[in-house]
Scaffold this active site. Sequence first.
Site, short mmCIF file in Angstrom:
data_model
loop_
_atom_site.label_atom_id
_atom_site.label_comp_id
_atom_site.label_asym_id
_atom_site.label_seq_id
_atom_site.Cartn_x
_atom_site.Cartn_y
_atom_site.Cartn_z
N CYS A 822 0.90 -1.16 0.00
CA CYS A 822 0.00 0.00 0.00
C CYS A 822 0.94 1.21 0.00
O CYS A 822 2.08 1.11 -0.45
CB CYS A 822 -0.96 -0.01 1.19
SG CYS A 822 -0.15 0.01 2.80
N LYS A 823 0.50 2.32 0.47
CA LYS A 823 1.34 3.52 0.43
C LYS A 823 2.63 3.33 1.22
O LYS A 823 3.71 3.69 0.76
CB LYS A 823 0.54 4.71 0.97
CG LYS A 823 1.29 6.04 0.94
CD LYS A 823 0.38 7.16 1.44
CE LYS A 823 1.08 8.50 1.42
NZ LYS A 823 0.18 9.59 1.90
#
Length: 904
Positions: A822-823
Amino acid sequence: TQLREEGREKTLTGSHVSLTTGSQETSCFPELRTYHFPFPFTCRDLIGSGRDRKPNALVQVAVIDPREQYLVSHACTEIVEGSRDPLFLTGVTFPPEYPASPETLVKLTVYDVRDKARDNVSKPLSSSFLGSATFSVSDLLRSKDDQLTLNLRSSDGVLAVGTVLVSRVNMGEMEEGDMDHITADVQQAQKCTLVCESSQGTLNDKDNSPLTVFKNPVCKVYKFQTVDSKWMLVREQMEECTLSFSIPRQLLHLYIQEDMRRIQELRDLGELSPHWDNLRKEVIGRYGQVIAAYQETLAELNKITGPSFKPSCSKAQRYLEFIPINLHTQRMRVMCPRQTDAFYDVITVGAPAAHFQGFKGGGLQRLLSRHEAEKKSTAYQCIYYSPEHTAKAQEVLHSVGHLQPLISGLADQLLQAAQQHSMAGLREALKTLAGKTEQFVHALKDELVKSALLALHARGQQGQSPPQNPGHSPGQEDGQTPLKRQDSIPCHKEYDEEEWDRVWADVAKSLNCVIAMVDKLQEQEPINNNQEQPIPKQVLADVITSHNPEGDWREQLCPLVVRLKECVAEVVVRARRAMTFVLLQEAACSIPQGLFLKQRRDVVFSQALAALACGFVMRLYAGMEDKGFLRQLHLVGLVAQFESLLSTYSEEIGMLEDMEVGISDLHRVAFKITQAKTDDPCDLQPVVIGRRDHYTVEVPLPRLAFQTLPHEIKEGKALQVYPVLFNVGINEQQTIADRFGDISLQERINQRNFEILDSYYKSLSDKVPSECLPCFQTQTDLKDLLGTLGQNVVTKKRKNVEILWLAGTICRRLNGIRFTSCKSAKDRTSMSVTLEQCALLRDEHQLNKDYFTRALDCMRREGCRIENVQKNIKCRKYAFNMLQLMAFPKIYRPPEGTYGKVDS
């Protein structure tokens, strides 16, 4: 002895839950070796801080070193609410820096908690002291049935406020009755999962883990009940990877070398017209700026010591932009009675993206498309060459650099064999020389080389600047048919095209002369060497004017070999100048935006390659004894499946566009297994070689391990990896994108990568028998799984996380490498990894359905992933708020008390 309790609380990132006891000369247990075993707690008859109130109990664990005489708090259990007889999920730990001896003391302090919030391993802020007890490691080792029952005393040491039961559990001894004493007195409604921690693993640990690459392990151990009321032991292990830094450092070094070579090649173009010379100077200046920036970054990276990962809070730091974010390996090992241990690996890493450069204009996919369109429409100052042509030019330059020294070396071997009068050696050297020369001709005799040579000649001869008409090719004579921009390759009939053909004819003629002379020498061998023989080919007389047939073999061959090397060198000079001119055009058309994009692409690729190398090494070591896997590895290669949870909204859409290009660029990478020079850790580190259009990662293995590999791998066969990316956004920003925005990027990524995955499966089915693939309890056919995935990627459904589940399942069934991103690989990634682990326990190991949610909450609250959060932001909270979580699929939501507003 009075103990000094330190006011400081030491947060031990990566502390595992095991008790370690060492054999020492002064030990009262000299027969003991080092042990690693967790011990859980159960309390009885607790008296709460209120008269009739049942306490919300929590146990704080502290280590007392009798030699140092001070106490350090470093672990806590979870909170068990509203119970006088709580069974805790979490055990105690002795971290690596506190090796336990039998004399080591452990202090347990029980609190009644009113507020669940906890930022570190200490007790919650709002809590009341209930009682404490102390025991030594030797007490537990001597105890009957591996249990200790201790009285909890109040602060004055007089009043008993309950008891605590400490049990020792030996990891690896998976008998059916292991847990009986823990749960015997616990009511069915109070059944809970056991979670423990371990800092070093177990003595019987069979994990094939390359210690030179993975470090700082964090381990948690659980016991869960199966559907048949048996117990399974589950161990999570999370580690950092030294490749987080070593791969980017090597890549930066290669980037600098490649760009410096490019500058030298541009200088070697010779004299150009003023216009083109100015363009060359500008391009060289830009390359110089890039090199200086990379050298500065590399110097800063070389100064870094300490942890082997980049925390999420540092994702936008300039000097760390080439380093992957929060790269960790995670392995789940499952041990069940009378069953073979199972391993499930996943690599967690922040999405490869240029965070320092930002996403104001989007990510690489959008920026590259826009830039390519702008080059076609506005680059009238130069010849437009397509990306395919520039890639071909780089390939030709690489072939030149690789084949010319090979041909030169083989020619010298031929002369050496002639000097030794070895006809067998002469024939063998000639066969290899002819093969490499043919490969050389095939690589360089390309229409692009000829057209670029013609264009270069025109640019060198013309003194004027090119015409300003974008639809008219520069250097084109009046009266010629205008060339369309998209055709890109200019033709210049006024220049003698026979010149290039003559060069090639000279190479062929020289090689034929060498072959003819070897044939002649072979004919002479059984005859008197003084007898003159006629030369079999007329072309020989055109080249040989003064050799003496009666002389030595080497003397007769030497002029011919020298001529061949001269002809090859002439071709190389021309081809290198032509291809460098092509790259000059590409760079000139791209200034300055093109070089900025190249830097961005370098950054993203560096992060992606570090993650891939980490995953490949982990998968290789796990499969060293699996002959089916090794056969698949060299016959077809491995699929590397990246799962992404980024949204297609705001900045994250730019991250996803970066990630798409970075993962796609990994198809330019191959792996090669080598035998390490020694077993020294320095000689076991993976090495990157190559250039931007193709890299090889060499993975050294110790000699004994290398000798067990298949012949093809030991011979240095390139091992291919097929990267695929599937993305499904799950947060509140994806909700906005689904309802009001554009999700076409996500749809296109999933559809395109499904096609790659399906193609890989078909190739695998043709070349590798199904027996080489791993066996799973779920009997769904791979073809059916792929069909279901194909249907899902074209179905219009919001937050269709089934795409991720199916892709992950297929990857594991294909012996692939799993990645989750994810980020920052911290919050959403943690939800996904824990969900996948519990789903595997349910589907493959018959986890009791009543335990699924409890196991999921336990892993998220007390497992390796919350330790990952602590390592990144020094706080044990996932970066979610209640409003965000309302948009999450329910199964991706963390348990209460584990999330809050924090800096991520």
